[in-house]
Scaffold this motif. Structure first.
Motif, mmCIF file in Angstrom:
data_model
loop_
_atom_site.group_PDB
_atom_site.id
_atom_site.type_symbol
_atom_site.label_atom_id
_atom_site.label_comp_id
_atom_site.label_asym_id
_atom_site.label_seq_id
_atom_site.Cartn_x
_atom_site.Cartn_y
_atom_site.Cartn_z
ATOM 1 N N ARG A 55 -99.107 60.136 82.414
ATOM 2 C CA ARG A 55 -97.654 60.322 82.449
ATOM 3 C C ARG A 55 -97.315 61.805 82.572
ATOM 4 O O ARG A 55 -96.475 62.192 83.364
ATOM 5 N N ASN A 56 -97.986 62.643 81.768
ATOM 6 C CA ASN A 56 -97.732 64.086 81.810
ATOM 7 C C ASN A 56 -98.747 64.811 80.920
ATOM 8 O O ASN A 56 -99.773 64.238 80.537
ATOM 9 N N LEU A 57 -98.453 66.044 80.587
ATOM 10 C CA LEU A 57 -99.346 66.882 79.782
ATOM 11 C C LEU A 57 -99.672 66.263 78.426
ATOM 12 O O LEU A 57 -100.735 66.503 77.867
ATOM 13 N N LEU A 58 -98.782 65.435 77.919
ATOM 14 C CA LEU A 58 -98.933 64.896 76.571
ATOM 15 C C LEU A 58 -99.950 63.768 76.467
ATOM 16 O O LEU A 58 -100.421 63.470 75.374
ATOM 17 N N ASP A 59 -100.308 63.137 77.608
ATOM 18 C CA ASP A 59 -101.268 62.027 77.524
ATOM 19 C C ASP A 59 -102.450 62.155 78.482
ATOM 20 O O ASP A 59 -103.330 61.311 78.477
ATOM 21 N N VAL A 60 -102.496 63.218 79.270
ATOM 22 C CA VAL A 60 -103.590 63.382 80.225
ATOM 23 C C VAL A 60 -104.903 63.669 79.500
ATOM 24 O O VAL A 60 -104.920 64.365 78.486
ATOM 25 N N ALA A 61 -105.991 63.117 80.017
ATOM 26 C CA ALA A 61 -107.313 63.426 79.479
ATOM 27 C C ALA A 61 -107.619 64.896 79.771
ATOM 28 O O ALA A 61 -107.329 65.382 80.874
ATOM 29 N N PRO A 62 -108.177 65.619 78.805
ATOM 30 C CA PRO A 62 -108.438 67.052 79.005
ATOM 31 C C PRO A 62 -109.243 67.363 80.268
ATOM 32 O O PRO A 62 -108.947 68.341 80.963
ATOM 33 N N GLU A 63 -110.211 66.521 80.602
ATOM 34 C CA GLU A 63 -111.021 66.789 81.803
ATOM 35 C C GLU A 63 -110.190 66.601 83.083
ATOM 36 O O GLU A 63 -110.390 67.315 84.073
ATOM 37 N N ASP A 64 -109.239 65.675 83.078
ATOM 38 C CA ASP A 64 -108.362 65.501 84.241
ATOM 39 C C ASP A 64 -107.395 66.681 84.365
ATOM 40 O O ASP A 64 -107.131 67.162 85.472
ATOM 41 N N LEU A 65 -106.877 67.152 83.246
ATOM 42 C CA LEU A 65 -106.000 68.323 83.252
ATOM 43 C C LEU A 65 -106.750 69.543 83.777
ATOM 44 O O LEU A 65 -106.221 70.298 84.601
ATOM 45 N N ALA A 66 -107.970 69.728 83.329
ATOM 46 C CA ALA A 66 -108.778 70.874 83.786
ATOM 47 C C ALA A 66 -108.998 70.800 85.293
ATOM 48 O O ALA A 66 -108.906 71.815 85.993
ATOM 49 N N HIS A 67 -109.270 69.608 85.804
ATOM 50 C CA HIS A 67 -109.511 69.474 87.238
ATOM 51 C C HIS A 67 -108.230 69.736 88.034
ATOM 52 O O HIS A 67 -108.260 70.418 89.067
ATOM 53 N N VAL A 68 -107.099 69.229 87.564
ATOM 54 C CA VAL A 68 -105.826 69.484 88.234
ATOM 55 C C VAL A 68 -105.543 70.991 88.256
ATOM 56 O O VAL A 68 -105.093 71.530 89.275
ATOM 57 N N ALA A 69 -105.828 71.684 87.166
ATOM 58 C CA ALA A 69 -105.621 73.137 87.121
ATOM 59 C C ALA A 69 -106.524 73.840 88.138
ATOM 60 O O ALA A 69 -106.091 74.784 88.813
#
Length: 144
Positions: A55-69
């Motif tokens: 949904r957004n930053l509040l529920d993303v898996a850390p590894e998915d957030l890192a890859h998006v960054a």
């Protein structure tokens, strides 16, 4: 603070990921997709999303957030070249109070030029031929 609502798989970005809606894609790998915003605030305004439902930053898996960054950084570097930008704005909104409208995590990568203001958000749809041209510039700078 209330709990984050559940991810809705009918959101517009999920439909783009499933191929149900078109997009001017500039980068794709097994975990992320980057495409142009159809209402850009500046030429070359791209969005980077995870393929995993978030949904957004509040529920993303850390590894998915890192890859998006990582992908956002790659797109930003390409946008600096493709649009001869002076800088980049990176934005991410989480939940309504922040201004989030599409409830699938996305990072805005916006090339900027000194002295040139950004358009207001969600005001003007860009012509498809302009988006196609900008996507081609970004893809070329990305080497894809």
């Amino acid at each position: 603070m209330s709990a984050t609502p559940a991810y809705d798989p009918s959101n517009v970005f999920a439909k783009i990921l499933r191929g149900e809606l078109p997009a001017h894609k500039v980068y794709e790998d097994d975990k992320a997709l980057a495409f142009l915003d159809i209402m850009p605030r500046c030429p070359g305004h791209a969005l980077v999303i995870p393929k995993a439902p978030s949904r957004n930053l509040l529920d993303v898996a850390p590894e998915d957030l890192a890859h998006v960054a990582k992908v956002a950084q790659k797109v930003a570097k390409a946008a600096m070249t493709a649009f001869k930008a002076d800088g980049i704005v990176l934005q991410q909104f989480s939940e309504e109070a922040s201004g989030q409208i599409v409830y699938h995590l996305h990072m805005h990568v916006i090339p900027r030029h000194l002295g040139v203001p950004m358009k207001p958000p969600h005001v003007e749809m860009e012509k498809p031929e302009v988006l196609a041209e900008h996507a081609a510039l970004l893809r070329a700078a990305l080497g894809s």
